[in-house]
Design an enzyme around this catalytic site. Structure first.
Site, PDB file in Angstrom:
ATOM      1  N   GLU A 155       0.801  -2.277  12.558  1.00  0.00           N
ATOM      2  CA  GLU A 155       1.059  -3.288  12.529  1.00  0.00           C
ATOM      3  C   GLU A 155       1.162  -3.979  13.854  1.00  0.00           C
ATOM      4  O   GLU A 155       1.724  -5.243  14.073  1.00  0.00           O
ATOM      5  CB  GLU A 155       2.008  -3.908  11.628  1.00  0.00           C
ATOM      6  CG  GLU A 155       1.730  -3.652  10.128  1.00  0.00           C
ATOM      7  CD  GLU A 155       2.828  -4.055   9.132  1.00  0.00           C
ATOM      8  OE1 GLU A 155       3.831  -4.511   9.461  1.00  0.00           O
ATOM      9  OE2 GLU A 155       2.390  -4.318   8.074  1.00  0.00           O
ATOM     10  N   LYS A 158       2.771   1.080  15.938  1.00  0.00           N
ATOM     11  CA  LYS A 158       4.107   0.920  15.501  1.00  0.00           C
ATOM     12  C   LYS A 158       4.204   2.139  14.447  1.00  0.00           C
ATOM     13  O   LYS A 158       5.359   2.712  14.165  1.00  0.00           O
ATOM     14  CB  LYS A 158       4.031  -0.414  14.421  1.00  0.00           C
ATOM     15  CG  LYS A 158       5.271  -0.562  13.668  1.00  0.00           C
ATOM     16  CD  LYS A 158       5.183  -1.667  12.681  1.00  0.00           C
ATOM     17  CE  LYS A 158       6.357  -1.983  11.904  1.00  0.00           C
ATOM     18  NZ  LYS A 158       5.811  -2.991  10.699  1.00  0.00           N
ATOM     19  N   GLN A 159       3.163   2.752  13.903  1.00  0.00           N
ATOM     20  CA  GLN A 159       3.192   3.736  12.688  1.00  0.00           C
ATOM     21  C   GLN A 159       1.817   4.243  12.938  1.00  0.00           C
ATOM     22  O   GLN A 159       0.741   3.608  13.322  1.00  0.00           O
ATOM     23  CB  GLN A 159       3.521   2.864  11.479  1.00  0.00           C
ATOM     24  CG  GLN A 159       2.338   2.201  10.933  1.00  0.00           C
ATOM     25  CD  GLN A 159       2.920   1.062   9.832  1.00  0.00           C
ATOM     26  OE1 GLN A 159       3.191   0.084  10.218  1.00  0.00           O
ATOM     27  NE2 GLN A 159       2.819   1.399   8.714  1.00  0.00           N
ATOM     28  N   TRP A 199       0.789  -1.033  -0.007  1.00  0.00           N
ATOM     29  CA  TRP A 199       0.053  -0.053  -0.066  1.00  0.00           C
ATOM     30  C   TRP A 199       0.909   1.358   0.089  1.00  0.00           C
ATOM     31  O   TRP A 199       0.404   2.524  -0.355  1.00  0.00           O
ATOM     32  CB  TRP A 199      -0.783  -0.032   1.241  1.00  0.00           C
ATOM     33  CG  TRP A 199      -0.204   0.379   2.375  1.00  0.00           C
ATOM     34  CD1 TRP A 199       0.798  -0.619   3.078  1.00  0.00           C
ATOM     35  CD2 TRP A 199      -0.515   1.310   3.446  1.00  0.00           C
ATOM     36  NE1 TRP A 199       1.341   0.104   4.268  1.00  0.00           N
ATOM     37  CE2 TRP A 199       0.482   1.316   4.527  1.00  0.00           C
ATOM     38  CE3 TRP A 199      -1.384   2.308   3.223  1.00  0.00           C
ATOM     39  CZ2 TRP A 199       0.302   1.851   5.758  1.00  0.00           C
ATOM     40  CZ3 TRP A 199      -1.378   3.111   4.587  1.00  0.00           C
ATOM     41  CH2 TRP A 199      -0.405   3.003   5.711  1.00  0.00           C
ATOM     42  N   ASP A 200       2.164   1.033   0.249  1.00  0.00           N
ATOM     43  CA  ASP A 200       3.030   1.999   0.296  1.00  0.00           C
ATOM     44  C   ASP A 200       2.752   3.049  -1.098  1.00  0.00           C
ATOM     45  O   ASP A 200       3.051   4.239  -1.170  1.00  0.00           O
ATOM     46  CB  ASP A 200       4.602   1.566   0.260  1.00  0.00           C
ATOM     47  CG  ASP A 200       5.105   0.928   1.510  1.00  0.00           C
ATOM     48  OD1 ASP A 200       3.905   0.270   1.949  1.00  0.00           O
ATOM     49  OD2 ASP A 200       5.946   0.927   1.958  1.00  0.00           O
TER      50      ASP A 200
HETATM   51  C1  BGC Z   1       5.069  -1.498   7.584  1.00  0.00           C
HETATM   52  C2  BGC Z   1       4.024  -1.569   6.390  1.00  0.00           C
HETATM   53  C3  BGC Z   1       4.693  -1.417   5.143  1.00  0.00           C
HETATM   54  C4  BGC Z   1       5.938  -2.478   4.957  1.00  0.00           C
HETATM   55  C5  BGC Z   1       6.374  -1.821   3.435  1.00  0.00           C
HETATM   56  C6  BGC Z   1       6.232  -2.356   7.236  1.00  0.00           C
HETATM   57  O1  BGC Z   1       6.934  -2.393   8.218  1.00  0.00           O
HETATM   58  O2  BGC Z   1       4.618  -1.671   8.690  1.00  0.00           O
HETATM   59  O3  BGC Z   1       2.940  -0.374   6.689  1.00  0.00           O
HETATM   60  O4  BGC Z   1       3.508  -1.374   4.100  1.00  0.00           O
HETATM   61  O5  BGC Z   1       6.594  -2.238   5.955  1.00  0.00           O
HETATM   62  O6  BGC Z   1       7.135  -0.623   3.500  1.00  0.00           O
END
Ligand code: BGC
Length: 802
Positions: A490, A594-595, A363-364
């Protein structure tokens, strides 16, 4: 060995330069110095191939397949994984100086300098090297991957003897199945990547050669071809030969002191899942003929013109922080390189700069990279969405397999099939489908591209709407709930009613209904009737959004606010990222983020929150967000700026922009973080510029942090190129070319025209800045040091205060 000490990247507005040779830093500089056009990617390895960190030549979409490892499998787990392949390496040009190989680990490099030029679109290198027996040469090289001729890369290689006449031998290679060290802990993946290519055809004559290979399991076929132009004052002896995995041109020549050997190497690449050996061979030979006809100078001129056009629409000027200026342009340059000529292929999380994340797209792309491309080079955004569309059948199949309707797009993939073996933070992250729909909507609003909507957009919107309609349900109160999904964070998984997911699904459902009404023929073709349209609207209207009136904040998912707090005080700072030191079960049941998740909703779905809610939510989640993902800082910059914490926003923007240059996550050797690079644009344009595009209206709310003197950015909207300049007390808008444009400035409707117009910036008092978990605040940038930092030779790591 080197006499010139390596000093890290130098600070300069339009280039990235590393002076001196530092073998230990090669892996990370190879990622930063990668050149790519979105179709071909070449890591920044030295021409002589060694010393090296990690060689890497990638073709977008070209992968090998392998079994996915499960100790305990379950229904619907993907069985096959995909991994990007290091394809035939055409970068290699070795040099022998009177029998001694140029190798920077031996002899002495009296000067060594590599420069990635953001305006020219080339990586160049100058090395003065003295062989172990004291023979001195200067080597100059320059390489590009062409933005204008998609299949083409080229290298100019020059050698000059510095003190005496010298015999030089140059070997220029195409090398397949280069041995590489792999980071993977799974022997099956390592085995798949050990010599993944099977030779099918090779040919060499004159100065040119072709190799054709096929992967063992995925059955993809690729061809690489090279041709050379050799310029030297005196006679040469040249020999070319080819075998299965190697084609080599060898040139031997005596070059007098003051003379020069110059070789221009043209490379062409192509791959296909269907085309035959003769067809692919012809394709690369034809591309090569075109490149030879254009010539080196022509390629350089085209490259410059392409980049001039890009910068005219995308440049961001930052006054007051030269390092940030450089980092933001570095980011914009690499985003272009990742997406410019992908043409219906994915944009991977690392672009084509390294093998990290197996070369998968996430999804990035839609949530971070495409907003940048949509407003700077919209055709590239369109092409990336066409890639998603091209994987529609796989997404439909996946939805069917999961017992759902419509299309379930994969969490991570190269060819569109789900490759995530960890379903709680993979398949369960259904939001990726709404993120794709949101990117479609943004692209349509920004361009008015009706043809795209009819041919691709409506279908993408309606099939993702169907997914939500089948994934959620109306409960006994009539609310529409989406249970058991993972949101962006996550460190929480398989939760009910993730606010971000529900808001994005709501937007998806409504956008699909509107698009189907605009294109009834497309809707009818896919069997959408009024009953279905009504059901989407009803689900959207009843979408459940949990809120805690007692705390006055939104839980990121239902129940989150009742979870135990994480013991931040007693968490050793060496234990971040937490996922490497604590079991997921514990992360999942605590309030640790986490984010950006709810905070991402505040940004992307900001029209669903009041200013007070935004301020309270932001403060609440700041105290619990650890930023173990590079996808977070850019979003935190955006929302910090909106709620008025401008200094904090500035620190977050710097973190996003410098993630790769400072190797903040200690993994840049595997490739650059495209989403974080996009976060640099987000922080500047959506953060300090306040850009929002809710409901198709372009709105700005510009503000400057105390440390900066000015930010100027450019965008493209509906074919109009315009510029916004943010000063301390006012913002100036003007159209660079195209029609006047209606936008909002701090909520006031204004018309942007060719004549620059100034508008006052209202003051904001945000109160006390929020706190972050101990040790997890972004680094403070020291503005005093930054101002002295105009001196180009200062290493960039010195500008942070302790
Ligand atoms: C992140 C995800 C991301 C992926 C790829 C993961 O560490 O939590 O949101 O899509 O990395 O960048």
């Amino acid at each position: 060995m080197t006499e010139e000490e390596p000093r890290g990247y130098e600070c300069s507005p339009w280039e990235l330069r590393w002076r001196g040779m530092d073998v230990d830093a090669l892996q990370r500089t190879e990622s930063a110095f990668a050149v790519s056009n979105g179709h071909i990617g070449l890591r920044g390895t030295l021409e002589e191939a060694e010393p090296r960190g990690l060689p890497g030549t990638y073709l977008n979409g070209f992968y090998e397949q392998h079994e996915l490892p499960y100790a305990e499998a379950g229904y619907g787990y993907p069985e096959e994984g995909q991994t990007v392949v290091n394809v035939t390496d055409g970068k290699i040009i070795r040099l022998l100086v009177e029998d001694e190989p140029l190798d920077m680990r031996y002899g002495a490099a009296t000067a060594h300098d590599r420069v990635l030029d953001f305006r020219k679109g080339t990586l160049s290198r100058t090395t003065e090297w003295s062989s172990p027996t004291g023979r001195r040469v200067r080597v100059r090289t320059e390489r590009l991957v062409s933005f204008t001729q998609r299949a083409i890369a080229a290298i100019r290689y020059e050698v000059e003897p510095l003190d005496e006449d010298l015999q030089l031998v140059v070997q220029s290679d195409l090398l397949a199945n280069e041995p590489i060290e792999s980071d993977t802990s799974d022997p099956r993946v390592a085995a798949a990547l050990n010599s993944p290519l099977v030779g099918e055809f090779h040919r060499a004559s004159d100065y040119n050669a072709v190799l054709v290979h096929q992967t063992r399991r995925s059955g993809l076929r690729m061809a690489a071809a090279m041709d050379h132009k050799i310029e030297v004052d005196d006679g040469i002896r040249a020999r070319i030969h080819s075998e299965e995995d190697l084609a080599r041109l060898t040139v031997a020549v005596d070059v007098p002191k003051g003379g020069r050997l110059r070789i221009t190497k043209f490379l062409a690449y192509g791959w296909s899942a269907q085309r035959s050996v003769p067809a692919l061979r012809s394709q690369v030979e034809a591309a090569l003929a075109g490149a030879r006809q254009t010539g080196w100078k022509g390629l350089i001129t085209e490259q410059r013109a392409f980049l001039d056009d890009y910068w005219a629409t995308s440049d961001i000027e930052i006054d007051g922080d030269p390092e940030l200026q450089q980092a933001v342009r570095f980011a914009l340059f690499h985003l272009l390189q990742a997406g410019a000529r992908g043409e219906s292929r994915a944009i991977a999380g690392k672009g084509l700069t390294g093998p990290g994340y197996d070369g998968h797209a996430f999804w990035d792309t839609e949530s971070f990279v495409l907003p940048v491309l949509t407003y700077t080079i919209p055709d590239a955004a369109r092409d990336a969405l066409r890639w998603r569309h091209s994987t529609m059948d796989k997404a439909r199949e996946r939805a069917h397999q999961l017992g759902l309707r419509g299309a379930a797009f994969p969490w991570r993939s190269i060819n569109g099939a789900e490759c995530s073996a960890y379903w709680p933070a993979g398949t369960a992250a259904f939001h990726v489908s709404a993120d794709i729909a949101d990117a479609v909507l943004r692209y349509l609003n920004a361009t008015g591209d009706e043809e795209f909507e009819r041919d691709y957009g409506t279908e993408l919107l309606l099939e993702t709407a169907r997914l939500w309609a089948s994934l959620g349900h109306h409960d006994r109160h009539g609310d529409f709930r989406i249970d058991g999904v993972t949101g962006p964070d996550e460190y929480s998984a398989v939760a009910d009613n993730n606010v971000y997911t529900n808001l994005m699904a709501r937007r998806n459902l409504l956008a699909a209904a509107e698009s189907c009404e605009r294109h009834p023929d497309v809707a009818a073709h896919f069997g959408v009737d009024t009953v279905e349209l009504d059901s989407w609207r009803a689900a959207a209207a009843a979408m459940y959004l949990p809120y805690d009136p007692e705390l006055g904040v939104h839980p990121q998912s239902e129940g989150f606010l009742d979870h135990d707090e994480w013991d931040y005080e007693n968490t050793d700072l060496a234990h971040y990222p937490l996922l490497l030191h604590f079991p997921y079960f514990d992360l999942y049941r605590k309030q640790v983020v986490k984010q950006a998740d709810l905070v991402l909703a505040l940004h992307l779905c900001g029209d669903s929150f009041s200013p007070e809610e935004k301020a309270r939510d932001f403060a609440y989640y700041e105290a619990r967000t650890v930023r173990d993902s590079s996808l977070s800082a850019g979003t935190q910059a955006v929302v910090a700026a909106e709620v008025g914490h401008l200094d904090l926003a500035y620190d977050y923007l710097a973190e996003a922009a410098l993630t790769d240059l400072h190797d903040v996550h200690n993994n840049v050797r595997n490739g650059l973080h495209m989403a974080s690079l996009a976060g640099a644009w987000q922080g500047a344009v959506a953060g300090f510029g306040g850009l929002r595009d809710h409901g198709g209206t372009l709105a700005f709310a510009p503000r400057l942090p105390a440390q900066l003197d000015r930010i100027t950015f450019r965008l493209m909207f509906r074919g109009t190129r315009f510029q916004v300049e943010i000063d301390r007390d006012q913002a100036t808008y003007h159209v660079l070319d195209g029609d006047p444009l209606e936008v909002l400035h701090h909520g006031e409707r204004i018309t942007v025209a060719a004549e620059p117009q100034r508008f006052a910036i209202p003051k904001i008092d945000a109160g006390e800045p929020p706190v972050q978990p101990p040790g997890r605040a972004p680094m403070r940038r020291d503005s005093e040091k930054l101002r002295q930092y105009a001196e180009p030779a200062n290493p960039i790591s010195e500008v942070y205060s302790d």
